[in-house]
Design a protein around this motif. Structure first.
Motif, PDB file in Angstrom:
ATOM      1  N   ILE A 133      -0.251  -3.284   7.919  1.00 36.68           N
ATOM      2  CA  ILE A 133       0.974  -2.481   8.006  1.00 36.68           C
ATOM      3  C   ILE A 133       0.737  -1.302   8.942  1.00 36.68           C
ATOM      4  N   GLY A 140       6.143   0.764   7.012  1.00 35.91           N
ATOM      5  CA  GLY A 140       5.481   0.697   5.706  1.00 35.91           C
ATOM      6  C   GLY A 140       6.360   1.200   4.584  1.00 35.91           C
ATOM      7  N   MET A 157       6.010  -3.214   2.794  1.00 31.71           N
ATOM      8  CA  MET A 157       4.954  -3.382   1.789  1.00 31.71           C
ATOM      9  C   MET A 157       5.170  -4.657   0.968  1.00 31.71           C
ATOM     10  N   TYR A 165      -3.279  -0.401   5.478  1.00 36.61           N
ATOM     11  CA  TYR A 165      -2.028   0.341   5.715  1.00 36.61           C
ATOM     12  C   TYR A 165      -2.376   1.474   6.668  1.00 36.61           C
ATOM     13  N   GLU A 209       2.640   2.180   9.916  1.00 38.83           N
ATOM     14  CA  GLU A 209       3.727   3.058   9.474  1.00 38.83           C
ATOM     15  C   GLU A 209       3.739   4.325  10.326  1.00 38.83           C
TER      16      GLU A 209
END
Ligand SMILES: Cc1cc2nc3c(=O)[nH]c(=O)nc-3n(C[C@H](O)[C@H](O)[C@H](O)COP(=O)(O)OP(=O)(O)OC[C@H]3O[C@@H](n4cnc5c(N)ncnc54)[C@H](O)[C@@H]3O)c2cc1C
Length: 406
Positions: free
Chosen positions: A57, A37, A42, A147, A59
Motif C-alpha cells: 500500500i 491507504g 486496506m 504500508y 498512502e
C-alpha cells in the motif's frame, strides 16, 4: 480505452529505496501496488492476501491523518460478512439497525423496513469510519502487509525514498503487475478521460446528537426540499447526516449548538426531541464515476471508481463488493495484471455497480423534486412500499446485498 505508456505508469522504481523495502525483480511480477491507504485500499490488500496475491500500500498521508475520518458509515450485513472474513470487523464499535423509517416532510406516505419482517437480521450496522480504519490497520499489520506512509502515487511522478520525483526515462518497465487505484476520488487526470459527473450543489453536515428518547436501533431517512436528513443509531446517540445547499454549508456548520439543534428539529420534525449536539463538519456531495474501471495493468476501486451521494449509504458497501470480486477473480493468479482477468472482473461488477449508481441518483432526483406530479408519485411510492412486502423486501435487500438481491 487508452493504454498506459510506461512513462505515465505511476509506479515506484527499484533503486529509489533499498531493495529490502522494495519488491525484487524476481517476485515483483506478482505484486499489486495499491495507491491509497484508506478503507478501500486496506480492505483490498487484505482480500488479495487471503487469495494468495501479495500487495503493498502507498498512502499519501500519514496513518494518523488517515485515521482522522469524521464520517460515520452505515454498512450492510453483507459488508459485515466481508469484513469478518478479512478479520477486520470492529464489532465493539458497531450498532445494529433493526428498523429504517423513510418519510418525506410535508407529504403523505412513509415506509418502515423491519429486520423482523425481512429474512435479513439485522438490516445493517453503523460505525465510526475511524474505528473501521483502526481495525483495518491492525489486520494489515498482523498480516505483514507493507504500508508505505506519505508516499503519494501520481502521474507523471514516481515514488522515491524522499517522496515525489519526476518520472523516469521512457522505456522504464512497470515494477508491479497491477496498480489498484483506491485514492478516494474520481480524477480525470489519468490517461482515460471517461468521467461522468453530476454536481448536486449539496453538502453533508455531519455531527452526533442525543435525543430525549432512546433510539431503539431505528434509523431515520427523512427527505425534505432542502435535501435528506439521516439519523443513524450509534452507541446511545444518533449520527446525523444533514444535507444542505452548498451555498449554506459553511453557515450551517458554524451555527451555535442551540441554533443548529433548532434547525435540525425543524428539518426532522417532532418524532424526536434533540437535546445536545457535537461540533459539525461538512463534506461536498456529488456523483462522479468512471465509465472504464480498468486500463492496461490498472484498476480503479471504491470511491476512485465511483463517488456517490451518501443518501443510500452505498459508497463503502459498494467498494467492499469491488474488493471482494477483484480478489476472488485474481485468486492465486500468476499475473494479477492479466487483461483477461481484469475484463472478467469488470463483467462481474457491472450490474451491481450500475444498479447502485442509478439507485442513488434516482433517489436524489425523486426526493428533491418540487413538481406536484413527482411529489404525488413519491408519496404513492412510499405507501406502495409499505403495502407490498415483496417490494419492500426487494428495496431492503437491494440496499443490503447490492445486485445479489436480484
Ligand atoms: C458524508 C458521507 C457519508 C457517507 N456515509 C456512508 C455510509 O453510510 N455507508 C457507506 O457505505 N459509505 C458512506 N460514505 C462513503 C464512504 O465514506 C466512502 O465510500 C469510503 O470512505 C471510501 O473509502 P476509500 O478508501 O475509497 O477513500 P478514502 O477514504 O478517501 O481514502 C483514500 C486514500 O487515498 C489517499 N490518496 C489519495 N491520492 C493518493 C495518491 N495519489 N497516492 C497515494 N495515496 C493517495 C488519501 O490520502 C486517502 O487516505 C459516505 C461518504 C460521505 C462523504
Amino acid at each position: 480505452m487508452a493504454s498506459t505508456t510506461p512513462i505515465n505508469h505511476p509506479l515506484p522504481q527499484e533503486g529509489d529505496r533499498g531493495e529490502d523495502q522494495w519488491i525484487t525483480p524476481r517476485n515483483r511480477r506478482r505484486v499489486v501496488a495499491i495507491a491509497g491507504g484508506g478503507p478501500t485500499g486496506m480492505a483490498l490488500a487484505l482480500a488479495l492476501h487471503h487469495h494468495g496475491i501479495p500487495a503493498e500500500i502507498f498512502e499519501a498521508r500519514t496513518q494518523a491523518e488517515v485515521r482522522q475520518d469524521a464520517r460515520v458509515l452505515a454498512l450492510s450485513d453483507g459488508s459485515r460478512q466481508i469484513l469478518e472474513w478479512l478479520n477486520a470487523w470492529p464489532q465493539h464499535a458497531a450498532t445494529s439497525i433493526q428498523r429504517i423509517h423513510i418519510s418525506h416532510r410535508g407529504a403523505l406516505g412513509r415506509t418502515l423496513l423491519r429486520a423482523s419482517e425481512m429474512d435479513v437480521q439485522p438490516l445493517g450496522w453503523v460505525l465510526p469510519a475511524e474505528e473501521l480504519i483502526t481495525t483495518l490497520e491492525a489486520a494489515i499489520s498482523h498480516a505483514g502487509i507493507v504500508y508505505h506512509e506519505q508516499k503519494k502515487v501520481g502521474t507523471p511522478r514516481v515514488l522515491s525514498r524522499d517522496g515525489l520525483k519526476p518520472t523516469g526515462r521512457a522505456g522504464d518497465t512497470p515494477a508491479f503487475a497491477l496498480t489498484a487505484w483506491a485514492e478516494g476520488t474520481v480524477h480525470d487526470t489519468h490517461p482515460v478521460h471517461d468521467v461522468t459527473a453530476h454536481d448536486y450543489a449539496q453538502h453533508a453536515v455531519l455531527c452526533q446528537t442525543h435525543t430525549a428518547q432512546p433510539h431503539h436501533h431505528i434509523a431515520w431517512e427523512r427527505f425534505t426540499e432542502e435535501g435528506p436528513v439521516a439519523l443513524l443509531p450509534l452507541g446511545n446517540a444518533y449520527a446525523v447526516v444533514l444535507t444542505c445547499a452548498a451555498t449554506d454549508a459553511a453557515r450551517i456548520t458554524a451555527l451555535s449548538d442551540a441554533d443548529f439543534l433548532a434547525l435540525l428539529q425543524q428539518r426532522f420534525g417532532t418524532r424526536h426531541r434533540f437535546t445536545s449536539v457535537t461540533p459539525r463538519k461538512n463534506f461536498p456531495l456529488g456523483l462522479r464515476y468512471r465509465q472504464q474501471t480498468v486500463a492496461e495493468r490498472q484498476v480503479w476501486l471504491g470511491n476512485a471508481a465511483q463517488t456517490l451521494h451518501p443518501v443510500a449509504g452505498q459508497g463503502f458497501n459498494l467498494a467492499l463488493r469491488d474488493v471482494w470480486e477483484l480478489a476472488r477473480t485474481l485468486h492465486h493468479a500468476p499475473d494479477p495484471g492479466c487483461a483477461q482477468l481484469l475484463a472478467t472482473y469488470v463483467r462481474h461488477r457491472q450490474l451491481d455497480r450500475r444498479g447502485a449508481i442509478g439507485f442513488t441518483h434516482a433517489l436524489i432526483h425523486i426526493f428533491a423534486s418540487t413538481s406536484p406530479p413527482v411529489r404525488h408519485a413519491r408519496s404513492m411510492g412510499l405507501l406502495a412500499l409499505d403495502l407490498f412486502p415483496s417490494l419492500k423486501n426487494f428495496v431492503a435487500r437491494r440496499m443490503i446485498f447490492g445486485a445479489r438481491a436480484w
